[in-house]
Design an enzyme around this catalytic site. Structure first.
Site, short mmCIF file in Angstrom:
data_model
loop_
_atom_site.label_atom_id
_atom_site.label_comp_id
_atom_site.label_asym_id
_atom_site.label_seq_id
_atom_site.Cartn_x
_atom_site.Cartn_y
_atom_site.Cartn_z
N HIS A 64 32.71 42.72 38.58
CA HIS A 64 33.13 43.85 39.40
C HIS A 64 32.18 45.02 39.21
O HIS A 64 31.48 45.11 38.20
CB HIS A 64 34.54 44.28 39.03
CG HIS A 64 35.60 43.30 39.42
ND1 HIS A 64 36.94 43.62 39.40
CD2 HIS A 64 35.53 42.01 39.84
CE1 HIS A 64 37.65 42.57 39.78
NE2 HIS A 64 36.81 41.58 40.05
N GLU A 66 32.70 48.11 38.42
CA GLU A 66 32.94 48.89 37.20
C GLU A 66 32.37 48.19 35.97
O GLU A 66 31.78 48.83 35.09
CB GLU A 66 34.44 49.10 36.98
CG GLU A 66 35.14 49.82 38.11
CD GLU A 66 35.81 48.89 39.11
OE1 GLU A 66 36.90 49.24 39.57
OE2 GLU A 66 35.24 47.82 39.42
#
Length: 155
Positions: A64, A66
């Site tokens: 992801h 992040e």
């Protein structure tokens, strides 16, 4: 965990600037036919890390935006804690990313659009470190439109 309300316009201007940088990362993901989510991490008003979804490209469900940004930021700083940093991400973090944010002890998370299906706040807001400040809704419509448009084209 502290929720933030704007007390001056300069905070909003800075948050919008850095969120627009996260949107540039989301566009990179879109260009790769990835879910268009982007993230940047800021330390002392400088971007020290960037990330965008790479789950399809890397065949890795944990890739992801992040997570990519956390790895880059901790490498940049030379340590695993990000207490003096801010994560700007175009979509509310999922439970996995919120858990990773907890372990980094990131100082602040700013996200654009709320994730009403998989966002951490649906499940348990205590996933976020208690000292982390949360700001929501920055460039929300632009962030949401990018993701909605992606999924509409997929259908």
């Amino acid at each position: 965990m502290t929720y933030y309300s704007f007390d001056n316009e300069s905070n909003l201007v800075a948050d919008e600037y850095f969120m627009s940088e996260a949107l540039k990362e989301a566009q990179k993901a879109l260009d790769l036919d990835e879910v268009p989510i982007g993230a940047v991490i800021v330390y002392k008003n400088r971007i020290i890390a960037r990330g965008h979804n790479l789950s399809e490209t890397l065949n890795d469900t944990t890739a992801h935006a992040e997570m990519q940004a956390f790895t880059a930021a901790t490498n940049h700083i030379g340590g695993k804690y990000l207490q003096q940093c801010t994560l700007y991400v175009t979509l509310e973090p999922c439970v996995m990313c919120a858990g990773a944010a907890f372990w980094t002890q990131i100082g602040k998370i700013v996200y654009g659009a709320r994730d009403e299906k998989r966002g951490y706040s649906i499940f348990n807001e205590a996933i976020i470190h208690p000292k982390t400040t949360i700001i929501t809704g920055i460039l929300e419509q632009r962030c949401a439109a990018l993701i909605k448009g992606f999924f509409q084209k997929k259908r």
